[in-house]
Design an enzyme around this catalytic site. Structure first.
Site, mmCIF file in Angstrom:
data_model
loop_
_atom_site.group_PDB
_atom_site.id
_atom_site.type_symbol
_atom_site.label_atom_id
_atom_site.label_comp_id
_atom_site.label_asym_id
_atom_site.label_seq_id
_atom_site.Cartn_x
_atom_site.Cartn_y
_atom_site.Cartn_z
ATOM 1 N N HIS A 24 5.448 4.955 -1.359
ATOM 2 C CA HIS A 24 5.577 4.210 -2.604
ATOM 3 C C HIS A 24 4.326 4.512 -3.418
ATOM 4 O O HIS A 24 3.245 4.667 -2.859
ATOM 5 C CB HIS A 24 5.694 2.705 -2.326
ATOM 6 N N HIS A 36 3.302 -0.822 -10.824
ATOM 7 C CA HIS A 36 4.240 0.059 -10.117
ATOM 8 C C HIS A 36 5.668 -0.246 -10.521
ATOM 9 O O HIS A 36 5.975 -1.322 -11.023
ATOM 10 C CB HIS A 36 4.060 -0.066 -8.596
ATOM 11 N N CYS A 114 9.426 5.767 -8.361
ATOM 12 C CA CYS A 114 8.075 5.259 -8.594
ATOM 13 C C CYS A 114 7.048 6.381 -8.746
ATOM 14 O O CYS A 114 6.077 6.241 -9.487
ATOM 15 C CB CYS A 114 7.665 4.298 -7.479
#
Length: 159
Positions: A24, A36, A114
């Protein structure tokens, strides 16, 4: 790799968080916070399974404490494209990231994830190495299977 002292983090840094099976990505904006792209409940568990099966989803840009986003996962600063793409000035990166907070955006595992988000904000470049690497592995596997089939057919034709 691991937890990093806040003093070592600089605004605009890319943070790579190692989750089981994927990474991530977040942008450090200062004072222990990151921005994010994530689903409403973060992209883990059932949310991740839903996104992977459907291919598209909506996601939201959040500003949260890095300690909350990373949880017990390892993480590191990874400004891996700085040699290839000059990063924007840190103040501009933070401004661009924070102006997206609260916005709902499309999420697609292969074209709008992301990692695409943080690279676009830091460098102005829409890219995800995870997608590229996964595609490369799949194509290598397909090519390998194709070569195995050709070898088998060649052996059968000789006999």
């Amino acid at each position: 790799m691991g937890t990093i002292a806040s003093a070592e983090l600089k605004p605009g840094d890319l943070i790579e968080i190692f989750r089981p099976g994927y990474q991530h990505w977040a942008l450090y904006v200062g004072d222990g916070y990151v921005v994010h792209l994530t689903s409403a409940g973060d992209i883990t568990g059932a949310a991740l399974a839903n996104i992977m099966s459907s291919g598209t989803e909506r996601a939201i840009v959040k500003k949260e404490l890095l300690s909350k986003v990373a949880g017990k996962c390892m993480y590191r600063v990874n400004n891996k494209h700085d040699r290839e793409y000059p990063p924007l000035p840190p103040r501009e990166i933070v401004r661009r990231a924070e102006e997206k907070v609260g916005q709902e955006m499309p999420y697609n595992l292969t074209s709008d994830n992301c990692e695409h988000f943080v690279n676009k904000v830091r460098y102005g470049v829409h890219r995800s190495d995870q997608v590229y690497q996964a595609t490369e592995l799949i194509l290598t596997g397909i090519l390998g299977m194709g070569l195995a089939v050709i070898r088998t057919l060649t052996r059968v034709q000789r006999n």
